[in-house]
Design an enzyme around this catalytic site. Structure first.
Site, PDB file in Angstrom:
ATOM      1  N   GLU A 123       3.631  16.623  -5.291  1.00  0.00           N
ATOM      2  CA  GLU A 123       2.674  15.520  -5.393  1.00  0.00           C
ATOM      3  C   GLU A 123       1.519  15.735  -4.412  1.00  0.00           C
ATOM      4  O   GLU A 123       1.632  16.485  -3.444  1.00  0.00           O
ATOM      5  CB  GLU A 123       3.357  14.186  -5.042  1.00  0.00           C
ATOM      6  CG  GLU A 123       4.493  13.808  -5.971  1.00  0.00           C
ATOM      7  CD  GLU A 123       5.126  12.449  -5.649  1.00  0.00           C
ATOM      8  OE1 GLU A 123       5.455  11.731  -6.601  1.00  0.00           O
ATOM      9  OE2 GLU A 123       5.296  12.112  -4.467  1.00  0.00           O
TER      10      GLU A 123
ATOM     11  N   TRP B 205       9.423   7.292   0.901  1.00  0.00           N
ATOM     12  CA  TRP B 205       9.889   6.630  -0.336  1.00  0.00           C
ATOM     13  C   TRP B 205      11.340   6.193  -0.249  1.00  0.00           C
ATOM     14  O   TRP B 205      11.781   5.330  -1.017  1.00  0.00           O
ATOM     15  CB  TRP B 205       9.670   7.534  -1.556  1.00  0.00           C
ATOM     16  CG  TRP B 205       8.248   7.488  -2.038  1.00  0.00           C
ATOM     17  CD1 TRP B 205       7.356   8.520  -2.082  1.00  0.00           C
ATOM     18  CD2 TRP B 205       7.545   6.342  -2.549  1.00  0.00           C
ATOM     19  NE1 TRP B 205       6.145   8.087  -2.581  1.00  0.00           N
ATOM     20  CE2 TRP B 205       6.241   6.756  -2.873  1.00  0.00           C
ATOM     21  CE3 TRP B 205       7.883   5.006  -2.752  1.00  0.00           C
ATOM     22  CZ2 TRP B 205       5.273   5.886  -3.397  1.00  0.00           C
ATOM     23  CZ3 TRP B 205       6.925   4.138  -3.268  1.00  0.00           C
ATOM     24  CH2 TRP B 205       5.645   4.578  -3.586  1.00  0.00           C
TER      25      TRP B 205
ATOM     26  N   ARG C 281      -0.227  15.006 -11.914  1.00  0.00           N
ATOM     27  CA  ARG C 281      -1.037  13.977 -11.254  1.00  0.00           C
ATOM     28  C   ARG C 281      -1.654  14.399  -9.915  1.00  0.00           C
ATOM     29  O   ARG C 281      -1.452  15.478  -9.416  1.00  0.00           O
ATOM     30  CB  ARG C 281      -0.189  12.730 -11.022  1.00  0.00           C
ATOM     31  CG  ARG C 281       1.076  12.966 -10.206  1.00  0.00           C
ATOM     32  CD  ARG C 281       1.818  11.635 -10.031  1.00  0.00           C
ATOM     33  NE  ARG C 281       3.045  11.768  -9.274  1.00  0.00           N
ATOM     34  CZ  ARG C 281       4.233  11.971  -9.810  1.00  0.00           C
ATOM     35  NH1 ARG C 281       4.380  12.067 -11.123  1.00  0.00           N
ATOM     36  NH2 ARG C 281       5.309  12.078  -9.043  1.00  0.00           N
ATOM     37  N   ASP C 282      -2.384  13.436  -9.351  1.00  0.00           N
ATOM     38  CA  ASP C 282      -2.938  13.473  -7.997  1.00  0.00           C
ATOM     39  C   ASP C 282      -4.020  14.548  -7.809  1.00  0.00           C
ATOM     40  O   ASP C 282      -3.927  15.405  -6.916  1.00  0.00           O
ATOM     41  CB  ASP C 282      -1.815  13.653  -6.951  1.00  0.00           C
ATOM     42  CG  ASP C 282      -0.687  12.649  -7.120  1.00  0.00           C
ATOM     43  OD1 ASP C 282      -0.923  11.606  -7.758  1.00  0.00           O
ATOM     44  OD2 ASP C 282       0.429  12.898  -6.633  1.00  0.00           O
TER      45      ASP C 282
ATOM     46  N   MET D 171       0.855  -1.198   0.000  1.00  0.00           N
ATOM     47  CA  MET D 171       0.000   0.000   0.000  1.00  0.00           C
ATOM     48  C   MET D 171       0.885   1.241   0.000  1.00  0.00           C
ATOM     49  O   MET D 171       1.895   1.276   0.685  1.00  0.00           O
ATOM     50  CB  MET D 171      -0.881   0.009   1.251  1.00  0.00           C
ATOM     51  CG  MET D 171      -1.699   1.296   1.408  1.00  0.00           C
ATOM     52  SD  MET D 171      -2.785   1.273   2.857  1.00  0.00           S
ATOM     53  CE  MET D 171      -1.638   1.745   4.148  1.00  0.00           C
ATOM     54  N   ASN D 172       0.468   2.289  -0.755  1.00  0.00           N
ATOM     55  CA  ASN D 172       1.028   3.624  -0.484  1.00  0.00           C
ATOM     56  C   ASN D 172      -0.098   4.630  -0.298  1.00  0.00           C
ATOM     57  O   ASN D 172      -0.993   4.352   0.514  1.00  0.00           O
ATOM     58  CB  ASN D 172       2.166   4.035  -1.439  1.00  0.00           C
ATOM     59  CG  ASN D 172       1.895   4.038  -2.921  1.00  0.00           C
ATOM     60  OD1 ASN D 172       1.761   2.987  -3.515  1.00  0.00           O
ATOM     61  ND2 ASN D 172       1.846   5.193  -3.538  1.00  0.00           N
ATOM     62  N   ASP D 173      -0.047   5.782  -0.925  1.00  0.00           N
ATOM     63  CA  ASP D 173      -0.923   6.916  -0.580  1.00  0.00           C
ATOM     64  C   ASP D 173      -2.393   6.592  -0.272  1.00  0.00           C
ATOM     65  O   ASP D 173      -3.026   5.837  -1.003  1.00  0.00           O
ATOM     66  CB  ASP D 173      -1.010   7.919  -1.741  1.00  0.00           C
ATOM     67  CG  ASP D 173       0.297   8.231  -2.396  1.00  0.00           C
ATOM     68  OD1 ASP D 173       1.336   7.738  -1.943  1.00  0.00           O
ATOM     69  OD2 ASP D 173       0.261   8.979  -3.392  1.00  0.00           O
TER      70      ASP D 173
END
Ligand code: FRU
Length: 479
Positions: free
Chosen positions: A204, A286, A152-153, A20-22
């Site tokens: 980000e 990260w 992105r994001d 899992m990340n964000d």
């Protein structure tokens, strides 16, 4: 309990298995908090991204649900947000059903490999069954890449005064704002940040929302950076300013950080929670996230935090504090008597030290303090305050397994922002993380650790300083 693995967080969300990340697409709807997340269901390292899904009634107990969004021919499903389209501006709602709409980045790995510069585009999907199943919009992508590699994001929210949606998008070294009447047709409004804030890494996972201070409204713009944060690697900065539906203007040039710890990244807030703003970060960095010594899953989220503005010497800051719902898993607080603390004694020799707890006490910022968590294997984690540098710290150099990555065994620091002598600290201790909230959440450090045995000793030491109102609140596992 469901989870017995070493290091498994007992009251922080982690996926049952795999990577899992964000946190993504957090939205509150009909009494349920939805949490989506960057997820790779086939391995414990980062891979083709999906949106995993979990829900909670209280922000603390989580139930993991089937994967919400799978990669498709437009690419992997990168980070983004979700909204409840109450007015059915999108037209996705049928027969009075209110659509939940997810706005995310499609990351095309083929275009990336071919070294093009337009492989990240913004897309949408909708759900008519409260987030269980999703339909991707046939007209995707809805925001096409103009030739910016990092694009992105998207974080979307309703700007009521101008009756439109606003998208806050991370576009390499700045934020680009877009607006839309219907979540499908987007128009570029403005840019912010090329010359502001920290640029140690690409920008980000932004977020933008209003908060009030003494009756006056300010806008907070959150921006994460993958590398170059104050304590190394990933971190989350924020700006305070004004937003008029078209442009964001910061009130000053100061770079502020939500949490200086090494392990609070890519955090954003829940949508549809009214004036309350609840923030959740990915409790990793990260620098080493792909290597931490967990065997069946990788990583967890921070404890959800309430955000509020506070004024210190004329400057405005964002304070974060654990959501009050955390007390729902607390047993009766243990008052630690002064005698049990004398000379940095092991508190566990005087009281029964719980495995999971929140520790609160008051201290005097004119003195040095050391809080030590340790085990019988000789491993320890030291949290404290240094009066000379006027900062709090966490030292995890000897905290247990540290050699999986050379960046891990380090100190982290956060300046004390509060003024005045009296200081209060709260420390939240789970199986492999500590979260320090000092001075009402003005100075925060979140740090993971991987001890080979649970820490069963605790001491608080100050050569001259008072240690007052020490309370230990035992916490229960949510699993
Ligand atoms: C932040 C991030 C995002 C991206 C996602 C990919 O941690 O790099 O910018 O959308 O992770 O998993």
């Amino acid at each position: 309990t469901l989870y017995h693995e070493p290091h498994r967080p007992q009251f922080h969300f982690s996926p049952a298995a795999k990577w899992m990340n964000d946190p993504n697409g957090m939205v509150y709807y009909k009494g349920t908090y939805h949490l989506f997340f960057q997820y790779y269901p086939k391995d414990i390292v980062w891979g083709p991204m999906h949106w995993g899904h979990a829900t909670s009634k209280d922000l603390i107990h989580w139930k993991q649900l089937p994967i919400a969004l799978y990669p498709d021919k437009l690419g992997y499903i990168f980070s983004g947000s979700a909204v409840v389209d109450v007015n059915n501006t999108s037209g996705f709602g049928k027969k009075g059903q209110v659509p939940m709409v997810a706005i995310f980045t499609h990351h095309d790995p083929v275009g990336e490999k071919a070294n093009t510069d337009n492989f990240q585009n913004q897309s949408i999907a909708y759900s008519l069954d409260e987030g269980k199943t999703w339909t991707k919009y046939a007209g995707n992508p809805v925001v096409k890449n103009p030739g910016i590699r990092d694009f992105r994001d998207p974080k979307v929210s309703w700007y009521a005064a101008k009756h439109k949606w606003v998208m806050t998008l991370a576009t390499n070294d700045r934020i680009t704002f877009y607006s839309s009447p219907n979540l499908k047709d987007w128009k570029k409004e403005s840019e912010f940040g090329e010359k502001q804030g920290s640029h140690g890494g690409v920008w980000e996972c932004p977020d933008l929302f209003p908060l009030k201070l003494n009756g006056k409204e300010y806008w907070v713009l959150i921006v994460s950076i993958g590398s170059g944060a104050p304590n190394g690697g990933s971190g989350t900065q924020y700006f305070i300013g004004q937003f008029n539906g078209n442009t964001f203007t910061a009130i000053d040039d100061e770079t502020r950080w939500i949490d200086h710890g090494p392990d609070d990244y890519a955090g954003i807030t829940w949508s549809n929670t009214g004036a309350r703003k609840i923030f959740l970060g990915w409790m990793a960095n990260w620098q080493y996230a792909n290597q931490v010594p967990t065997a069946t899953w990788r990583s967890a989220n921070t404890i959800p935090r309430d955000l509020a503005l506070k004024q210190i010497n004329g400057d405005i800051y964002l304070a974060s504090t654990p959501v009050k719902e955390l007390s729902g898993i607390a047993a009766k607080a243990i008052d630690v008597p002064a005698a049990a603390l004398k000379g940095g004694k092991d508190i566990a020799s005087a009281i029964k030290l719980p495995a999971l707890y929140s520790l609160k006490f008051k201290m005097d910022s004119a003195e040095d303090y050391f809080i030590t968590l340790s085990n019988d294997a000789g491993e320890s984690l030291v949290i404290g305050y240094n009066k000379k540098a006027d900062r709090y710290f966490i030292n995890r150099e000897k905290s247990g397994k540290v050699d999986f990555n050379k960046e891990f065994a380090k100190w982290s620091f956060v300046p004390r922002l509060a003024t005045g002598k009296a200081s209060s600290v709260e420390l939240i201790v789970d199986a492999s993380s500590v979260e320090l909230f000092a001075d009402g959440g003005l100075s925060n450090l979140t740090s993971t650790y991987f001890a080979s045995k649970p820490y069963n000793h605790l001491s608080i030491l100050s050569a001259k300083g008072e240690i007052k109102d020490v309370k230990i609140m035992p916490l229960k596992s949510i699993w």
